[in-house]
Scaffold this active site. Structure first.
Site, mmCIF file in Angstrom:
data_model
loop_
_atom_site.group_PDB
_atom_site.id
_atom_site.type_symbol
_atom_site.label_atom_id
_atom_site.label_comp_id
_atom_site.label_asym_id
_atom_site.label_seq_id
_atom_site.Cartn_x
_atom_site.Cartn_y
_atom_site.Cartn_z
ATOM 1 C CB SER A 1 -1.315 26.261 18.674
ATOM 2 O OG SER A 1 -2.123 26.391 18.636
ATOM 3 C CE LYS B 1 0.225 31.642 10.502
ATOM 4 N NZ LYS B 1 -1.144 30.328 11.074
#
Length: 554
Positions: A468, A121
């Site tokens: 993921s 992120k």
């Protein structure tokens, strides 16, 4: 210079006194002031070496006549945050990172910035900030981890998650699991496969915000340190040339990012991050554009978790530049886009050949004629859902099966380890979206457990949360609208037949419109899972996954 606002003139004598308290000289204050954001910490393996990378960047800035000033950023390790409440904070951290870079660069008007990142992120958060602040900026990654080795085989983080499932299935001993645990992650860097971190670092090259090599040079290599120095040098030239992110991150650049995304078979999380970055740059990317680019762009690579190759192999094969050169040569990417080098994308990659054809295939011999990601729609996902189709076994591209419905990741995982899931089932995990989670948890544990149990060719997973980049199999995420927003996924019951048709981009539940409407009329919106702190505020502000889960503008 922009920094004159904090250092020039009679009235700035107090400001200069504070700079001098930092030990800066008059000569240093005369130079361009470069903010260097270091996301180092001691808990993220991808960031544990960033002090060294940052020092190399700062050396480069000084070599070219600038003055570097370092400041920090937070970073979450998704692997460590996985499968507990900590994962609710991962996606949400993206906006804190963007906001903190904005705060630092506006409170202290730097002339330019180098944003040093590595993991999931942090990269999109920093790119969002670069677009928002719009001063000369360059991105530097810490680079990918080397693959681990176990019994003569290269491995990465996804293998250890899947190994847990193998132990539960009786196909691996706990002693063997410990051996894998001790060898699979050999040192610093972002995890060794084409997971989210490496996907985003590669795409940063394609959209023109990093020097060639940024996505693939190993974290431990001297080449990575040289790249950091060159980036520090180059940002000072960006200031002199006044070349800003708004000159680079335009519709053409994002189209190139999408094309590379499809060619590499990147993480489905790019479908969240690219629209969010583009939104900050004033460019709108919708899910239909992902399908349009995917339909015409060949998939040229199958890296872990989809294949046996790793980021080290991609680097040896010519890296992102070789892939981009192949795409540009055959008209799948626009080489005229300007980049932070001051040259076009074509000029950056010209003459870079594919060195290992088994790692990067040619356009003439792709893994598939279309890209690695697909957006699905239907009565179960009217606003879209996302799957990494390049990682789906051919037998699961079309599947019909009964729903096994769970209202959290934890419930679904417990059912898996209790061996309550049967071949043919479609596991539905809801109330894990941006608002419902809150934070749209990444769910590698259930997908890896499915694979470890040997069910990845028989069982599909569907969620309004996300998966993921290390996930493979028929794992469909980002279902929108999410359950907490009253999306159709909230109406599902155990036994409902789910029909998945990835080649035709369809995702449906075999119920009539009338039945769906009747169920939703009885639906009661659940109470928020989190009622205080940052996550409570985030849940109130975050938008749908099909919009990149950006925050509402007040």
């Amino acid at each position: 210079m922009r920094s004159d606002a904090m250092k020039k003139g009679l009235e700035k004598a107090p400001h200069r006194s504070l700079f001098k308290a930092l030990g800066l000289t008059e000569q240093e204050l005369e130079r361009p002031i470069i903010g260097v954001c270091n996301s180092y910490n001691e808990i993220v393996p991808g960031h544990m070496h960033l002090r060294e990378i940052t020092e190399a960047v700062k050396a480069g800035v000084r070599m070219n006549g600038g003055t570097p000033i370092e400041f920090p950023s937070i970073a979450v390790c998704d692997g460590i945050a996985m499968n507990h409440a900590g994962m609710k904070y991962s996606l949400a951290s993206r906006d804190i990172i963007a906001d903190s870079v904005e705060v630092m660069s506006m409170a202290h008007p730097f002339d330019g910035m180098v944003l040093i990142t590595s993991c999931d992120k942090v990269i999109p958060g920093m790119l969002m900030a670069a677009a928002r602040v719009d001063i000369p900026t360059i991105i530097v990654s810490g680079g990918p981890m080397l693959p681990g080795r176990y019994q003569g085989r290269d491995m990465s983080l996804s293998n250890i998650f899947e190994a847990v499932g193998k132990v539960r299935a009786g196909n691996m001993t706990e002693a063997e699991l410990t051996e894998v645990e001790e060898s699979v992650c050999p040192g610093c860097g972002s995890c060794a496969g084409m997971f989210t971190a490496n996907s985003m670092n590669c795409l940063t090259e394609a959209i023109g915000m990093a020097l060639p090599g940024n996505g693939t040079m190993p974290a431990v290599s001297a080449a990575r340190r040289r790249l950091a120095k060159l980036s520090g040098m180059r940002v000072v030239d960006l200031v002199r040339e006044n070349l800003c992110p708004s000159d680079i991150m335009n519709a053409k650049a994002f189209a190139n990012g999408l094309a590379l995304d499809m060619a590499l078979g990147c993480s489905t999380n790019t479908v969240l991050h690219l629209p969010a970055i583009a939104h900050e740059a004033g460019v709108e990317i919708d899910l239909d554009l992902f399908n349009q680019v995917s339909e015409k762009t060949p998939n040229l690579c199958k890296l872990s978790p989809m294949g046996e190759h790793f980021m080290l192999d991609l680097d040896e094969a010519g890296g992102v530049s070789a892939v981009l050169n192949e795409l540009i040569t055959h008209g799948f990417a626009d080489g005229s886009a300007i980049t932070v080098t001051g040259q076009t994308l074509s000029e950056n990659v010209s003459g870079v050949a594919i060195k290992r054809g088994e790692v990067i295939r040619s356009v003439a011999d792709p893994y598939s004629a279309s890209g690695g990601i697909a957006v699905l729609r239907g009565n179960l996902a009217p606003s879209g859902a996302v799957v990494k189709k390049a990682g789906v076994d051919p037998e699961m591209l079309k599947h019909r099966g009964p729903a096994r419905v769970f209202n959290s990741e934890d419930e679904a995982y417990q059912a898996l380890i209790d061996k309550q899931i049967q071949k043919g089932d479609v596991i539905v995990i809801r109330y894990e979206g941006p608002k419902g989670g809150p934070g749209m948890r990444e769910m590698l544990t259930p997908t890896a457990t499915v694979a470890g149990l040997g069910l990845d060719k028989d069982v599909a997973l569907i969620t309004d949360g996300r998966f993921s980049g290390a996930t493979r199999g028929a794992s469909i995420g980002h279902v929108a609208p999410e359950a907490a927003d009253g999306g159709p996924i909230a109406a599902l019951q155990d036994g409902d037949l789910i029909e998945i048709n990835i080649p035709e981009n369809k995702l449906d539940v075999l119920l009539s419109d009338e039945e769906l409407a009747a169920r939703m009329a009885r639906w009661v919106k659940p109470e928020p899972k989190v009622t205080k702190g940052y996550l409570a505020r985030y849940a109130q502000l975050v938008t749908s996954s099909d919009r990149g889960a950006v925050l509402k503008k007040l």
